[in-house]
Each structure stands twice: as structure tokens, then as C-alpha cells.
Design a protein around this motif. Structure first.
Motif, PDB file in Angstrom:
ATOM      1  N   GLU A  38      -6.921  15.110  -1.002  1.00 11.83           N
ATOM      2  CA  GLU A  38      -6.393  14.710  -2.306  1.00 11.83           C
ATOM      3  C   GLU A  38      -5.498  13.483  -2.201  1.00 11.83           C
ATOM      4  O   GLU A  38      -4.778  13.146  -3.146  1.00 11.83           O
ATOM      5  N   ALA A  39      -5.547  12.790  -1.072  1.00 15.36           N
ATOM      6  CA  ALA A  39      -4.714  11.594  -0.894  1.00 15.36           C
ATOM      7  C   ALA A  39      -5.069  10.545  -1.946  1.00 15.36           C
ATOM      8  O   ALA A  39      -6.244  10.215  -2.123  1.00 15.36           O
ATOM      9  N   ASP A  40      -4.062  10.026  -2.624  1.00 13.09           N
ATOM     10  CA  ASP A  40      -4.325   9.083  -3.716  1.00 13.09           C
ATOM     11  C   ASP A  40      -4.029   7.637  -3.320  1.00 13.09           C
ATOM     12  O   ASP A  40      -4.007   6.751  -4.178  1.00 13.09           O
ATOM     13  N   TRP A  41      -3.796   7.369  -2.032  1.00 14.92           N
ATOM     14  CA  TRP A  41      -3.490   6.005  -1.593  1.00 14.92           C
ATOM     15  C   TRP A  41      -4.623   5.364  -0.802  1.00 14.92           C
ATOM     16  O   TRP A  41      -4.509   4.231  -0.350  1.00 14.92           O
ATOM     17  N   LEU A  42      -5.736   6.074  -0.618  1.00 16.14           N
ATOM     18  CA  LEU A  42      -6.787   5.578   0.265  1.00 16.14           C
ATOM     19  C   LEU A  42      -7.396   4.271  -0.238  1.00 16.14           C
ATOM     20  O   LEU A  42      -7.618   3.342   0.540  1.00 16.14           O
ATOM     21  N   GLU A  43      -7.670   4.200  -1.523  1.00 17.61           N
ATOM     22  CA  GLU A  43      -8.279   2.990  -2.068  1.00 17.61           C
ATOM     23  C   GLU A  43      -7.350   1.792  -1.909  1.00 17.61           C
ATOM     24  O   GLU A  43      -7.800   0.677  -1.619  1.00 17.61           O
ATOM     25  N   GLU A  44      -6.056   2.028  -2.071  1.00 12.00           N
ATOM     26  CA  GLU A  44      -5.073   0.947  -1.938  1.00 12.00           C
ATOM     27  C   GLU A  44      -5.150   0.295  -0.558  1.00 12.00           C
ATOM     28  O   GLU A  44      -4.927  -0.920  -0.417  1.00 12.00           O
ATOM     29  N   TYR A  45      -5.492   1.076   0.446  1.00 12.05           N
ATOM     30  CA  TYR A  45      -5.539   0.557   1.814  1.00 12.05           C
ATOM     31  C   TYR A  45      -6.969   0.284   2.282  1.00 12.05           C
ATOM     32  O   TYR A  45      -7.215   0.089   3.473  1.00 12.05           O
ATOM     33  N   GLY A  46      -7.893   0.274   1.367  1.00  8.12           N
ATOM     34  CA  GLY A  46      -9.268  -0.062   1.705  1.00  8.12           C
ATOM     35  C   GLY A  46     -10.052   1.051   2.365  1.00  8.12           C
ATOM     36  O   GLY A  46     -11.132   0.804   2.916  1.00  8.12           O
ATOM     37  N   LEU A  47      -9.553   2.266   2.315  1.00  9.19           N
ATOM     38  CA  LEU A  47     -10.233   3.398   2.952  1.00  9.19           C
ATOM     39  C   LEU A  47     -11.132   4.081   1.929  1.00  9.19           C
ATOM     40  O   LEU A  47     -10.899   5.214   1.501  1.00  9.19           O
ATOM     41  N   THR A  48     -12.168   3.384   1.528  1.00  6.27           N
ATOM     42  CA  THR A  48     -13.040   3.851   0.457  1.00  6.27           C
ATOM     43  C   THR A  48     -14.433   4.163   0.981  1.00  6.27           C
ATOM     44  O   THR A  48     -14.872   3.638   2.007  1.00  6.27           O
TER      45      THR A  48
END
Length: 280
Positions: free
Chosen positions: A256-266
């Protein structure tokens, strides 16, 4: 030299106070296909601190001299970012990879190059009847198990997903060798009745030729619960595992981590280009 040593600060010259072995897991000696091999089990960092249960991840070709350290490191890196949920990591060593991971082939060139190949069904039975029960007896699992592999091991993963999908709860087939036996696996899947199967992460790098045709055909006929990582323009067969295992684990074991997209982990899941899918 004496003058140099004398000039060292107390911190630089400090002797080692103590040492201890670096233990990261447990190794079991097991046997199948007339060969002894090891399976290596590494538990999540918080395993001993709670009663929490965890899924099992079986990584193929993961002996100490194979992909164990690489794949364990990537799985642990994912946990640092909470990119994928923690697992009971199990590295399964292979000895004769083509014998253990590939089904029989009718292609003369493959028979000549890999004369021992063709016992993937027996290896699959060994995993299902011996290794999974052993792990579930010894460790606090949550009832789920996932299977991952690359190249020939990727073919084994895709084959298991196609013909025995109930054995695992999710699959990662990285650059699978779907050229094997005249692309027989993808042809077989195309002829099967559509059914719901567990999630499959499958990737394609710059392999081209029969491998590309086989992967595209399988993707076209895979049905739902699929993430197709089409990396033909930016990955080679040799670096697919390095480049995509973290993403595969993110797909199969989301958090449920909501910071992945911010760091390019998509996740980058593609559809098979319809003009390049081979239907024959």
C-alpha cells in the motif's frame, strides 16, 4: 613503513575487537534427478519478532553460484522501499538446467545440443510434493506461494502456469525460452480453452525470432491477470533478471506504499501489439 604506521591516528590503527559469522539463512541439502543440490531459505527481517505469516517465493536457478545473491538482494531492496511485500525467500539450485527445467523437444538441433533435456514434469512434481510441504512444515507461511525464473527457468514458470496453474498463487517468467520445441508451449496455450489463472508477469527483451513469436502468442492467449513487460528496445536477454525482478515482485506482491510512483518505482505493463502477434 615504520614512519607511516607511527603516523596513523588511534582510530585508523584500531585493531578488530571481535568477529562473528555472517548468517543470512538456512541451507538444506536435498536430492532429485539423480543429483544432490541445495535450497537456501532466508526469512523476512521481522520473522522472529512476531507471529505474522508470510508468502513463499521460490526462485529457480538460485544456487550460491547461480542467482541466489543477486535475486535475494533485489528482493531485500524492494522491501527497503516497500515496493513488494516481504516473503520467505527460497533459492532452489538447479544442476542440469535443461533436464530439470524444460519439457521434451522434437527439434533435432535442441536434442543434439541438450541431450538430457525433457524432465520438467518430474521437477515440477518434486517441487509440489517435496519442497513446498517441507517449507510449510518448517516455516510460518500464509498459504500462498509464488514461482519465479528467467530464460529456461522462465519457460518452466510459464509451463507451470499454463498446465498446472493451481500449484502457485502467482508467476514471474522473465525472458522465457518460448522458442523451445518449435514454440510448442504457446501453441498449446492457444489451443486450450480460456480459463482464469493466477497472475503472470512475463517479459520480452531483445531476443527476437522464435522466442519473440512464442512470447507474443502466449501473451495474446493468456487471458486476464497478466502483466506483459515489453522491453524489446531497452533490455537484452542477459540483463532481464537484473532489470525486471523488482518489478515482477511489485506486481505479484503489491503493497500500500503511496510513494512508489514519485520515485519511479512503477509497473510498466504493455499489451501485445496486435500487428506483431503470431496466431499460427
Amino acid at each position: 613503513m615504520a614512519f607511516l604506521i607511527a603516523g596513523l591516528s588511534p582510530l585508523q590503527a584500531q585493531a578488530i575487537i571481535a568477529s562473528e559469522p555472517l548468517t543470512i539463512g538456512t541451507s538444506y541439502s536435498v536430492s532429485t534427478h539423480e543429483a544432490e543440490r541445495r535450497i537456501h531459505v532466508v526469512l523476512p527481517p521481522d520473522y522472529e519478532k512476531s507471529d505474522q505469516t508470510y508468502p513463499i517465493l521460490i526462485m529457480l536457478d538460485a544456487g550460491l553460484n547461480q542467482d541466489f545473491f543477486l535475486t535475494l538482494g533485489m528482493e531485500r531492496w524492494n522491501q527497503l522501499w516497500q515496493r513488494s511485500a516481504p516473503v520467505i525467500f527460497v533459492g532452489v539450485e538447479t544442476v542440469d538446467r535443461q533436464r530439470e527445467l524444460l519439457p521434451p523437444t522434437g527439434a533435432k538441433a535442441e536434442q543434439e545440443r541438450y541431450p538430457t533435456a525433457g524432465e520438467s514434469a518430474a521437477f515440477r512434481q518434486w517441487l509440489a510434493a517435496s519442497i513446498l510441504p517441507l517449507l510449510r512444515e518448517k516455516y510460518r507461511d500464509d498459504g500462498r506461494a509464488f514461482l519465479a525464473g528467467e530464460s529456461a527457468a522462465g519457460h518452466f514458470v510459464a509451463e507451470t502456469w499454463a498446465i498446472a496453474p493451481e500449484l502457485f498463487d502467482g508467476y514471474a517468467a522473465l525472458s522465457p525460452s518460448l522458442q523451445w520445441n518449435g514454440q510448442a508451449l504457446s501453441h498449446s496455450l492457444a489451443a486450450m480453452k480460456r480459463q482464469d489463472r493466477p497472475p503472470l508477469f512475463i517479459s520480452l527483451a531483445d531476443e527476437g525470432g522464435d522466442t519473440e513469436e512464442g512470447v507474443l502468442r502466449l501473451v495474446e492467449n493468456a487471458g486476464p491477470n497478466l502483466c506483459f513487460a515489453d522491453r524489446r528496445t531497452d533490455l537484452a536477454h542477459a540483463n532481464t533478471l537484473h532489470g525486471l525482478l523488482p518489478e515482477a515482485l511489485q506486481y505479484l506482491l503489491p503493497t500500500e506504499a503511496d510513494w512508489l510512483e514519485e520515485y519511479g518505482l512503477t509497473l510498466k505493463c504493455s499489451e501485445a501489439p496486435s500487428d506483431q502477434v503470431v496466431h499460427h
